[in-house]
Design a protein around this motif. Sequence first.
Motif, mmCIF file in Angstrom:
data_model
loop_
_atom_site.group_PDB
_atom_site.id
_atom_site.type_symbol
_atom_site.label_atom_id
_atom_site.label_comp_id
_atom_site.label_asym_id
_atom_site.label_seq_id
_atom_site.Cartn_x
_atom_site.Cartn_y
_atom_site.Cartn_z
ATOM 1 N N VAL A 159 0.844 -1.198 0.000
ATOM 2 C CA VAL A 159 0.000 0.000 0.000
ATOM 3 C C VAL A 159 0.879 1.247 0.000
ATOM 4 O O VAL A 159 0.579 2.226 -0.708
ATOM 5 C CB VAL A 159 -0.979 -0.004 1.197
ATOM 6 N N GLY A 160 1.970 1.214 0.754
ATOM 7 C CA GLY A 160 2.889 2.359 0.759
ATOM 8 C C GLY A 160 3.475 2.617 -0.616
ATOM 9 O O GLY A 160 3.542 3.765 -1.083
ATOM 10 N N THR A 161 3.897 1.567 -1.294
ATOM 11 C CA THR A 161 4.455 1.701 -2.639
ATOM 12 C C THR A 161 3.424 2.267 -3.611
ATOM 13 O O THR A 161 3.718 3.197 -4.372
ATOM 14 C CB THR A 161 4.966 0.332 -3.147
ATOM 15 N N ALA A 162 2.225 1.726 -3.584
ATOM 16 C CA ALA A 162 1.177 2.202 -4.478
ATOM 17 C C ALA A 162 0.817 3.654 -4.175
ATOM 18 O O ALA A 162 0.632 4.465 -5.095
ATOM 19 C CB ALA A 162 -0.059 1.308 -4.353
ATOM 20 N N ALA A 163 0.746 4.001 -2.895
ATOM 21 C CA ALA A 163 0.394 5.376 -2.521
ATOM 22 C C ALA A 163 1.470 6.370 -2.955
ATOM 23 O O ALA A 163 1.156 7.439 -3.494
ATOM 24 C CB ALA A 163 0.163 5.470 -1.016
ATOM 25 N N VAL A 164 2.730 6.022 -2.740
ATOM 26 C CA VAL A 164 3.817 6.928 -3.137
ATOM 27 C C VAL A 164 3.857 7.072 -4.661
ATOM 28 O O VAL A 164 4.058 8.178 -5.186
ATOM 29 C CB VAL A 164 5.173 6.456 -2.572
ATOM 30 N N ALA A 165 3.644 5.993 -5.380
ATOM 31 C CA ALA A 165 3.607 6.073 -6.841
ATOM 32 C C ALA A 165 2.464 6.973 -7.305
ATOM 33 O O ALA A 165 2.635 7.799 -8.214
ATOM 34 C CB ALA A 165 3.472 4.679 -7.450
ATOM 35 N N ALA A 166 1.303 6.835 -6.675
ATOM 36 C CA ALA A 166 0.158 7.670 -7.041
ATOM 37 C C ALA A 166 0.421 9.138 -6.710
ATOM 38 O O ALA A 166 0.100 10.028 -7.512
ATOM 39 C CB ALA A 166 -1.098 7.182 -6.320
ATOM 40 N N ILE A 167 1.010 9.414 -5.559
ATOM 41 C CA ILE A 167 1.351 10.793 -5.191
ATOM 42 C C ILE A 167 2.322 11.377 -6.212
ATOM 43 O O ILE A 167 2.171 12.521 -6.646
ATOM 44 C CB ILE A 167 1.932 10.853 -3.764
ATOM 45 N N GLY A 168 3.299 10.584 -6.610
ATOM 46 C CA GLY A 168 4.250 11.047 -7.617
ATOM 47 C C GLY A 168 3.568 11.410 -8.927
ATOM 48 O O GLY A 168 3.862 12.453 -9.534
ATOM 49 N N MET A 169 2.637 10.577 -9.345
ATOM 50 C CA MET A 169 1.961 10.833 -10.616
ATOM 51 C C MET A 169 0.968 11.994 -10.523
ATOM 52 O O MET A 169 0.890 12.823 -11.432
ATOM 53 C CB MET A 169 1.247 9.572 -11.093
ATOM 54 N N PHE A 170 0.197 12.064 -9.428
ATOM 55 C CA PHE A 170 -0.864 13.065 -9.341
ATOM 56 C C PHE A 170 -0.399 14.428 -8.826
ATOM 57 O O PHE A 170 -0.976 15.451 -9.186
ATOM 58 C CB PHE A 170 -2.009 12.551 -8.469
ATOM 59 N N PHE A 171 0.629 14.453 -7.984
ATOM 60 C CA PHE A 171 1.007 15.710 -7.342
ATOM 61 C C PHE A 171 2.428 16.178 -7.630
ATOM 62 O O PHE A 171 2.734 17.346 -7.414
ATOM 63 C CB PHE A 171 0.826 15.599 -5.818
ATOM 64 N N LEU A 172 3.299 15.286 -8.072
ATOM 65 C CA LEU A 172 4.701 15.659 -8.255
ATOM 66 C C LEU A 172 5.133 15.678 -9.718
ATOM 67 O O LEU A 172 6.319 15.772 -10.011
ATOM 68 C CB LEU A 172 5.603 14.721 -7.436
ATOM 69 N N GLY A 173 4.182 15.557 -10.616
ATOM 70 C CA GLY A 173 4.486 15.681 -12.037
ATOM 71 C C GLY A 173 5.192 14.498 -12.665
ATOM 72 O O GLY A 173 5.747 14.626 -13.754
ATOM 73 N N GLU A 174 5.178 13.348 -11.994
ATOM 74 C CA GLU A 174 5.790 12.166 -12.593
ATOM 75 C C GLU A 174 4.849 11.591 -13.646
ATOM 76 O O GLU A 174 3.637 11.758 -13.562
ATOM 77 C CB GLU A 174 6.110 11.141 -11.512
ATOM 78 N N SER A 175 5.411 10.921 -14.630
ATOM 79 C CA SER A 175 4.594 10.403 -15.718
ATOM 80 C C SER A 175 3.662 9.294 -15.231
ATOM 81 O O SER A 175 3.995 8.526 -14.330
ATOM 82 C CB SER A 175 5.486 9.862 -16.843
ATOM 83 N N ALA A 176 2.499 9.265 -15.846
ATOM 84 C CA ALA A 176 1.537 8.193 -15.599
ATOM 85 C C ALA A 176 1.271 7.517 -16.937
ATOM 86 O O ALA A 176 0.898 8.173 -17.900
ATOM 87 C CB ALA A 176 0.245 8.766 -15.026
ATOM 88 N N ASN A 177 1.536 6.232 -16.984
ATOM 89 C CA ASN A 177 1.267 5.511 -18.217
ATOM 90 C C ASN A 177 0.729 4.129 -17.872
ATOM 91 O O ASN A 177 0.657 3.745 -16.695
ATOM 92 C CB ASN A 177 2.533 5.433 -19.090
ATOM 93 N N ALA A 178 0.369 3.400 -18.898
ATOM 94 C CA ALA A 178 -0.257 2.093 -18.691
ATOM 95 C C ALA A 178 0.668 1.129 -17.948
ATOM 96 O O ALA A 178 0.202 0.344 -17.105
ATOM 97 C CB ALA A 178 -0.682 1.498 -20.034
ATOM 98 N N VAL A 179 1.948 1.189 -18.212
ATOM 99 C CA VAL A 179 2.889 0.277 -17.561
ATOM 100 C C VAL A 179 2.960 0.561 -16.059
ATOM 101 O O VAL A 179 2.920 -0.364 -15.241
ATOM 102 C CB VAL A 179 4.284 0.363 -18.221
ATOM 103 N N LYS A 180 3.049 1.833 -15.687
ATOM 104 C CA LYS A 180 3.085 2.181 -14.263
ATOM 105 C C LYS A 180 1.784 1.797 -13.564
ATOM 106 O O LYS A 180 1.798 1.271 -12.452
ATOM 107 C CB LYS A 180 3.346 3.677 -14.071
ATOM 108 N N LEU A 181 0.676 2.077 -14.203
ATOM 109 C CA LEU A 181 -0.615 1.733 -13.608
ATOM 110 C C LEU A 181 -0.768 0.221 -13.463
ATOM 111 O O LEU A 181 -1.284 -0.267 -12.456
ATOM 112 C CB LEU A 181 -1.757 2.328 -14.424
#
Length: 106
Positions: free
Chosen positions: A65-87
Amino acid sequence: MPYALLAAAIAAEVAGTTAMKYSEGFSKLWPSLGTVAGYLLAFTLLAQTLKTLPVGTAYAIWAGVGTAAVAAIGMFFLGESANAVKLAGIALVIGGVVLLNVGGAH
């Protein structure tokens, strides 16, 4: 109660990791202190959780859950890319946590 402690441990770890991003390699004082405080609280709460939950279950949930949450924060709030592979990766992490918990129930 153990799952509430675990949720708080996850929140503290996510907050600590997010603060680490802003610490710029621990060169900024307040985000650095936030990182240390977040991780100290996270490990303290995780240790309390382990008094009643199996270590495999607790750690799988905490890490997944921590990994998924940090990845989501990165994509939604820190400008990290969001793509099908990451999702898909996030979905696999969550699926793995679910499978570990289902497998541990027997």
